[in-house]
Design an enzyme around this catalytic site. Structure first.
Site, short mmCIF file in Angstrom:
data_model
loop_
_atom_site.label_atom_id
_atom_site.label_comp_id
_atom_site.label_asym_id
_atom_site.label_seq_id
_atom_site.Cartn_x
_atom_site.Cartn_y
_atom_site.Cartn_z
N TYR A 1 0.90 -1.06 0.06
CA TYR A 1 -0.02 0.11 0.07
C TYR A 1 0.86 1.15 0.24
CZ TYR A 1 0.88 1.31 4.92
OH TYR A 1 1.58 1.68 6.12
N LYS B 1 6.56 -1.74 1.59
CA LYS B 1 5.50 -1.33 2.45
C LYS B 1 4.16 -2.30 2.27
CE LYS B 1 3.43 3.46 3.15
NZ LYS B 1 3.50 3.60 4.43
N GLU C 1 12.96 2.67 13.31
CA GLU C 1 12.06 3.76 12.72
C GLU C 1 10.99 3.53 13.67
OE1 GLU C 1 10.79 2.89 8.54
OE2 GLU C 1 10.09 0.87 9.34
N LEU D 1 11.70 1.74 6.28
CA LEU D 1 11.22 2.23 5.18
C LEU D 1 11.93 3.53 4.55
CD1 LEU D 1 8.97 1.68 2.99
CD2 LEU D 1 7.71 3.48 4.42
N1 PLP Z 1 7.91 4.12 8.22
C1 PLP Z 1 7.17 3.66 8.39
C2 PLP Z 1 6.98 2.10 8.93
C3 PLP Z 1 5.76 3.98 7.87
O1 PLP Z 1 4.58 3.32 7.74
C4 PLP Z 1 6.06 5.34 7.07
C5 PLP Z 1 4.87 5.92 6.49
O2 PLP Z 1 3.67 5.55 6.68
C6 PLP Z 1 7.22 5.96 7.09
C7 PLP Z 1 8.00 5.53 7.67
C8 PLP Z 1 7.29 7.19 6.34
O3 PLP Z 1 7.22 7.33 5.04
P1 PLP Z 1 6.74 8.53 4.30
O4 PLP Z 1 7.37 9.78 4.63
O5 PLP Z 1 6.92 8.04 2.73
O6 PLP Z 1 5.24 8.89 4.42
#
Ligand code: PLP
Length: 298
Positions: free
Chosen positions: A31, A149, A182, A206
């Site tokens: 997603y 993701k 994270e 991620l």
């Molecule tokens: N890490 C995780 C586990 C996430 O679910 C998300 C965003 O939903 C992020 C980092 C940040 O990603 P982004 O900046 O692309 O929204």
């Protein structure tokens, strides 16, 4: 509310997915979450690219051209008459007999949900939010790569449960080697000894789109940025901490476990420049649209 489901935009009551969908049965799917500012989907190409990357990492072929997918998101947005919104684009393996074999599913399920954006309270940005470092460790990169993701979020949900129990907003997990990774829905940054630090992708994170923008902006502002391996003591001894994601943007952190922080000027500056970046992006998209319209009128 209207939802896009497998090529059709239908009222949300009719947007129903089979109980045999492997997304439901096994969390087998991917997603993206996007943010819409005044009718413009921020960083849509980057999100679509990451969606296809996630899909390819689990051997899932999305049966739609990227341009058609982009148009479908905009159509769903228009159907809901929303200008400032949150977009959730989900692609699951599809429905099939019970069993793990992906070949049991012949057609992926594609869903686009758009919702009015719920702005975070101003007090969060003014005073910061609290974080914990939970007992739950981050999935090993070699087991489930966090660069995917995926719909399989149990690792993050377990950490979120710990955060809620301790009255915190977010939980930043350590990996099995004791290095920071994270948050459950965010990337983390801290400022220490004149360097902006953030865990490197090698720690198992991620690669957030917001994280990437913030790193570029910080370098452009003349800060040294280090993507590395850090421990919880590194974050405890920092002077500023913040988290990032598509909807939060740059969110200051006032507490990690028992350690307190002031909302500092580097966090404020990076949030301000991030907003400027969003505005420049929107202006660019609009300029491109006018150019396209002018050309089609000639
Ligand atoms: N890490 C995780 C586990 C996430 O679910 C998300 C965003 O939903 C992020 C980092 C940040 O990603 P982004 O900046 O692309 O929204």
């Amino acid at each position: 509310m209207y939802v896009y489901l497998n090529g059709k935009i239908v009222p949300s009551k009719e947007a129903v997915v089979s109980v045999f969908d492997h997304g439901f049965l096994y969390g087998d799917g991917v997603y993206e979450t996007m943010r819409v500012y005044d009718g413009v989907i921020f960083m849509i190409d980057e999100h679509i690219r990451r969606l296809y990357r996630s899909a390819s990492m689990i051997g899932l072929t999305i049966p739609l051209e990227t341009d058609l997918l982009k148009i479908s998101i905009y159509e769903t947005l228009i159907a809901n008459r929303l200008k400032n919104a949150y977009v959730r684009l989900t692609v699951s393996r599809g429905h099939g007999d019970i069993g793990l074999d992906p070949e049991l599913c012949t057609k992926p399920t594609i869903v686009i949900i758009v919702q009015k954006l719920k702005e975070y309270p101003r007090a969060f940005y003014k005073n910061g939010i609290s974080l914990i470092i939970p007992e739950t460790r981050k999935n090993l990169r070699e087991a489930i790569n966090p660069r995917i993701k995926s719909l399989n979020f149990l690792n993050n949900i377990l950490a979120k449960i710990e955060a809620k129990k301790r009255d915190a907003y977010e939980a930043v997990m350590l990996n099995v080697y004791g290095k920071l990774t994270e948050g459950t829905i965010s990337n983390v940054f801290f400022y220490e000894n004149g360097i902006l630090c953030t865990p490197s992708p090698a720690c198992g994170i991620l690669d957030g789109i917001t994280r990437g923008i913030v790193i570029d902006l910080a370098r452009r502002e003349g800060f040294k940025v280090e993507e590395g391996e850090f421990t919880k003591d590194d974050i405890y001894s920092a002077v500023e901490v913040f988290i990032t994601n598509t909807t939060l943007e740059v969110m200051p952190v006032s507490k990690v476990d028992d350690q307190g922080y002031a909302v500092g000027k580097i966090t404020k500056l990076l949030h301000k420049t991030y907003r400027q970046e969003v505005n420049a992006y929107m202006a660019n998209v609009r300029a491109g649209l006018f150019q396209h319209l002018r050309k089609s009128m000639c």
